[in-house]
Write a protein that holds these residues in place. Structure first.
Motif, short mmCIF file in Angstrom:
data_model
loop_
_atom_site.label_atom_id
_atom_site.label_comp_id
_atom_site.label_asym_id
_atom_site.label_seq_id
_atom_site.Cartn_x
_atom_site.Cartn_y
_atom_site.Cartn_z
N ALA A 135 0.95 -1.26 -0.24
CA ALA A 135 0.06 0.02 0.09
C ALA A 135 0.80 1.16 0.28
CB ALA A 135 -1.08 -0.01 1.26
N ALA A 136 1.91 1.21 0.75
CA ALA A 136 2.90 2.60 0.69
C ALA A 136 3.60 2.54 -0.49
CB ALA A 136 3.74 1.92 1.85
N THR A 137 3.81 1.71 -1.20
CA THR A 137 4.58 1.74 -2.40
C THR A 137 3.59 2.02 -3.64
OG1 THR A 137 4.62 -0.62 -2.81
CG2 THR A 137 6.46 0.46 -1.63
N GLY A 138 2.54 1.80 -3.32
CA GLY A 138 1.55 1.79 -4.41
C GLY A 138 1.25 0.59 -5.45
N ASP A 139 1.68 -0.51 -4.85
CA ASP A 139 1.61 -1.54 -5.70
C ASP A 139 0.26 -2.26 -5.26
OD1 ASP A 139 4.21 -1.08 -6.85
OD2 ASP A 139 5.26 -2.59 -5.38
N LEU A 140 -0.45 -1.97 -4.27
CA LEU A 140 -1.59 -2.58 -3.96
C LEU A 140 -2.88 -1.93 -4.55
CD1 LEU A 140 -2.82 -4.84 -1.93
CD2 LEU A 140 -3.10 -2.94 -0.35
N GLU A 141 -3.56 -2.77 -5.44
CA GLU A 141 -4.59 -2.42 -6.01
C GLU A 141 -6.18 -1.81 -5.41
OE1 GLU A 141 -5.63 -4.77 -9.66
OE2 GLU A 141 -3.67 -4.59 -10.12
N ASN A 142 -6.35 -2.89 -4.31
CA ASN A 142 -7.57 -2.61 -3.35
C ASN A 142 -6.99 -2.54 -2.05
OD1 ASN A 142 -9.13 -3.29 -5.62
ND2 ASN A 142 -8.74 -5.61 -5.40
N ILE A 143 -7.12 -1.03 -1.68
CA ILE A 143 -6.69 -0.88 -0.27
C ILE A 143 -7.51 -1.54 0.80
CG2 ILE A 143 -8.08 1.07 0.04
CD1 ILE A 143 -4.28 0.98 1.05
N HIS A 144 -8.52 -2.01 0.68
CA HIS A 144 -9.66 -2.62 1.52
C HIS A 144 -8.89 -4.03 1.86
CE1 HIS A 144 -11.17 -4.23 -2.15
NE2 HIS A 144 -11.37 -5.44 -1.57
N ASP A 145 -7.91 -4.58 1.25
CA ASP A 145 -7.45 -5.90 1.29
C ASP A 145 -6.53 -5.54 2.59
OD1 ASP A 145 -8.67 -7.09 -0.58
OD2 ASP A 145 -6.83 -7.25 -1.75
N TYR A 146 -5.89 -4.17 2.64
CA TYR A 146 -4.95 -4.07 3.59
C TYR A 146 -5.52 -3.82 4.88
CZ TYR A 146 -2.19 -1.19 6.90
OH TYR A 146 -1.64 -0.73 8.06
N THR A 147 -6.68 -2.97 4.83
CA THR A 147 -7.45 -2.73 6.11
C THR A 147 -8.07 -3.80 6.74
OG1 THR A 147 -8.21 -0.58 4.67
CG2 THR A 147 -9.55 -1.13 6.63
N ILE A 148 -8.54 -4.86 5.87
CA ILE A 148 -9.05 -6.08 6.71
C ILE A 148 -7.96 -6.83 7.02
CG2 ILE A 148 -9.98 -8.40 5.98
CD1 ILE A 148 -11.57 -7.13 3.55
N ALA A 149 -6.74 -7.09 6.40
CA ALA A 149 -5.53 -7.55 7.01
C ALA A 149 -5.22 -7.00 8.10
CB ALA A 149 -4.64 -7.77 6.10
N ALA A 150 -5.15 -5.72 8.28
CA ALA A 150 -4.63 -4.85 9.51
C ALA A 150 -5.61 -5.27 10.54
CB ALA A 150 -4.46 -3.42 9.10
N SER A 151 -6.96 -5.09 10.46
CA SER A 151 -7.97 -5.24 11.40
C SER A 151 -7.77 -6.69 11.95
CB SER A 151 -9.34 -5.03 10.94
OG SER A 151 -9.38 -3.81 10.55
N GLU A 152 -7.59 -7.81 10.97
CA GLU A 152 -7.64 -9.09 11.56
C GLU A 152 -6.37 -9.23 12.50
OE1 GLU A 152 -6.90 -13.38 9.28
OE2 GLU A 152 -7.68 -11.81 8.20
N ALA A 153 -5.09 -8.61 12.06
CA ALA A 153 -3.78 -8.67 12.81
C ALA A 153 -4.23 -8.11 14.21
CB ALA A 153 -2.85 -8.25 11.88
N ALA A 154 -4.69 -7.02 14.30
CA ALA A 154 -5.09 -6.15 15.54
C ALA A 154 -5.85 -7.19 16.43
CB ALA A 154 -5.94 -5.09 15.24
N VAL A 155 -6.90 -7.78 15.77
CA VAL A 155 -7.86 -8.38 16.63
C VAL A 155 -7.49 -9.89 17.18
CG1 VAL A 155 -10.13 -9.87 16.77
CG2 VAL A 155 -9.99 -7.57 15.73
N THR A 156 -6.44 -10.48 16.11
CA THR A 156 -5.75 -11.56 16.81
C THR A 156 -4.71 -11.39 17.85
OG1 THR A 156 -6.23 -12.38 14.19
CG2 THR A 156 -4.54 -13.41 15.61
N THR A 157 -3.99 -10.35 17.61
CA THR A 157 -3.09 -9.97 18.70
C THR A 157 -3.79 -9.76 20.09
OG1 THR A 157 -1.42 -8.90 16.90
CG2 THR A 157 -1.31 -8.45 19.43
N GLN A 158 -4.93 -8.93 19.93
CA GLN A 158 -5.62 -8.79 21.28
C GLN A 158 -6.12 -9.94 21.83
OE1 GLN A 158 -8.61 -6.01 20.17
NE2 GLN A 158 -7.09 -4.32 19.94
N LEU A 159 -6.57 -10.86 20.90
CA LEU A 159 -7.26 -12.26 21.49
C LEU A 159 -5.80 -12.96 22.25
CD1 LEU A 159 -9.34 -14.48 21.98
CD2 LEU A 159 -8.71 -15.18 19.67
#
Length: 102
Positions: free
Chosen positions: A58-82
């Motif tokens: 996402a930072a380099t502009g290679d990611l077409e769908n930014i929502h993929d990163y948003t979902i992955a980041a949320s999933e990582a946050a929730v998994t870490t909290q659990l």
């Protein structure tokens, strides 16, 4: 989105193993509680690595769908909290066991 659509994103849902009467017995090819904990930590690391790689894309502009990163980041946050919550409960249980009189 169908389950196959979720799997296409690289997310595989966790399927808990079937519990046995003996906690030290083999559970779906694992040899006990320690293996389940290590497997959970490996899965946490994989989720975080996926979020990190999508963040770089996402930072380099290679990611077409930014929502993929948003979902992955949320999933990582929730998994870490659990994981942290489970660790805290395990430490609390261990402390309580250590306080029991003999």
């Amino acid at each position: 989105m169908s389950v196959s659509g979720i799997e296409a994103l690289g997310f595989t849902p966790y399927v808990p193993p079937v519990a046995t009467a003996d906690p030290g017995a083999s559970v779906n090819g694992t040899s006990g509680f320690a293996d389940l904990v290590l497997d959970g930590l490996d899965r946490l690391e994989a989720v975080q690595n996926r979020a990190d790689s999508l963040a770089v894309q996402a930072a380099t502009g290679d990611l077409e769908n930014i929502h993929d990163y948003t979902i992955a980041a949320s999933e990582a946050a929730v998994t870490t909290q659990l994981t942290v919550a489970l660790r805290n409960k395990a430490v609390e249980a261990f402390t309580e066991i250590m306080r029991m009189p003999l």
